[in-house]
Design an enzyme around this catalytic site. Structure first.
Site, PDB file in Angstrom:
ATOM      1  N   TYR A 161      56.202  51.984  36.688  1.00 17.53           N
ATOM      2  CA  TYR A 161      55.904  50.880  37.044  1.00 17.53           C
ATOM      3  C   TYR A 161      57.191  50.029  37.559  1.00 17.53           C
ATOM      4  CZ  TYR A 161      53.210  45.959  37.463  1.00 17.53           C
ATOM      5  OH  TYR A 161      52.849  45.148  38.082  1.00 17.53           O
ATOM      6  N   ARG A 202      45.161  44.271  29.287  1.00 12.53           N
ATOM      7  CA  ARG A 202      46.363  43.550  29.022  1.00 12.53           C
ATOM      8  C   ARG A 202      45.739  42.383  27.798  1.00 12.53           C
ATOM      9  NH1 ARG A 202      47.933  42.300  35.113  1.00 12.53           N
ATOM     10  NH2 ARG A 202      45.769  43.182  35.484  1.00 12.53           N
ATOM     11  N   ARG A 292      59.659  37.265  27.481  1.00 12.67           N
ATOM     12  CA  ARG A 292      59.425  37.194  28.761  1.00 12.67           C
ATOM     13  C   ARG A 292      59.175  35.803  29.200  1.00 12.67           C
ATOM     14  NH1 ARG A 292      55.493  40.849  31.094  1.00 12.67           N
ATOM     15  NH2 ARG A 292      56.961  42.741  30.850  1.00 12.67           N
TER      16      ARG A 292
END
Ligand code: UDP
Length: 329
Positions: A161, A202, A292
């Protein structure tokens, strides 16, 4: 550059279906392309039942990695000729699904991106490619500005990815350079909202589905890793502004409020006090980024004052209501 007709790849998926709905409601025609390898099947009938879709939505079930001519030739000329934008959003995006469809993920972000640009160049349209915060890998700095080059493992379970998206960015950059075009890409940070596939894997959808079922909330590792979650409407507003701009450089789009995964699970626990949800700690997947958070300075400067507005606590309530309505349907 204002929108005319728009071709959206991945239009049956989570982000693609929201972009399709948004643009239909603004009066545009949308050519929606998807092969439903990960998207929720019910997104197509949902979009087709919108009053705005009646003579303006052209849904095509196809794999955008394969040649486009077989389905392009069935679309009316007056629609094709006026395509002003191609939003290339087709790609598995959740770690379990992109790892399962690793090669498909690599092809759709490379061959698929090239096909999107070839089509767009033929009709004079601008491509906007869905890139990702994953191009930063496991970042050494926080928040992550667009100028950061990233820390990515080329031979890890996430590389299919991460590297495919990095290649997609590079392909657009090089194509612009060599062919004098103005295609662009946005770096999308963790996004959640209605119409995610409940089996997507997710974290936000996983925890909400587990909570509704009264099951323990699964946390990978100790839950100390962080993410910054953006509600889908905020994200689509930013993408629309980027598409309308002439920008070819990357812009981060997301929400810069950062949470540990444990904090997210605690918010979900508080949303369902009557369920007394336990937390189940599980093994941490390999190469899972420790932190993140987007640096949104560039987005705010270049996208007409755009900023995310929907707080996680409120977005989760919208998503919960949608999941509950699906369970009743
Ligand atoms: N995660 C978790 N429980 C789950 C699913 C994911 O703790 O049921 C963690 C995962 O390890 C990662 C974070 O939540 O650290 C976000 O994962 P997600 O799959 O949503 O996307 P990513 O940001 O890793 O691409």
């Amino acid at each position: 550059m204002g929108f005319d007709n728009v071709l959206i790849t991945g239009a049956g998926g989570f982000l693609g279906s929201h972009l399709t709905e948004r643009l239909l409601k603004k009066g545009h025609r949308v050519i929606a392309v998807d092969n439903f390898c990960t998207g929720l099947k019910s997104n197509r009938p949902y979009l087709e039942s919108l009053p705005e879709a009646q003579d303006r939505l052209f849904f095509v079930e196809a794999d955008v990695t394969a040649p486009w001519e077989p389905w392009l030739k069935n679309l009316p000329d007056f629609v094709l000729k006026k395509v002003s934008h191609v939003l290339h959003f087709a790609s598995p995006a959740s770690p379990p699904l992109y790892q399962e469809m690793a090669l498909e993920t690599m092809w759709v972000n490379s061959i698929g991106t090239n096909r999107a640009m070839e089509f767009a160049d033929g009709v004079g349209a601008r491509v906007v490619f869905a890139s990702t915060s994953e191009i930063y890998g496991d970042p050494d700095i926080t928040p992550q500005p667009e100028s950061y080059w990233g820390n990515v493992n080329t031979v890890g379970i996430r590389s299919c990815y991460d590297e495919a998206k990095r290649f997609g960015e590079s392909l657009i950059f090089t194509h612009n350079l060599k062919k004098n075009t103005r295609h662009g890409f946005v770096r999308i940070f963790n996004t959640y909202g209605p119409r995610m596939n409940p089996s997507d894997g997710r974290v936000v959808i996983n925890l909400l589905v587990q909570a509704l079922d009264g099951k323990p909330l699964t946390i990978f590792g100790e839950g100390k890793q962080t993410r910054s979650f953006c509600y889908v409407d905020d994200l689509c507003a930013g993408i629309e502004l980027y598409a309308q701009s002439e920008l070819t450089e990357p812009v981060n789009i997301g929400n810069d409020r950062e949470f540990t995964i444990l904090e997210l699970a605690q918010i979900v626990q508080r949303m369902f006090p009557e369920k007394k949800l336990d937390i189940r700690f599980m093994e941490m997947p390999k190469d899972d980024p420790r932190q993140r958070r987007p640096d949104l300075t560039k987005a705010k400067k270049h996208l007409q004052g755009w900023a995310p507005r929907i707080a996680l606590e409120d977005g989760l309530v919208h998503m919960r209501r949608w999941l509950e309505s699906q369970a009743r349907a």
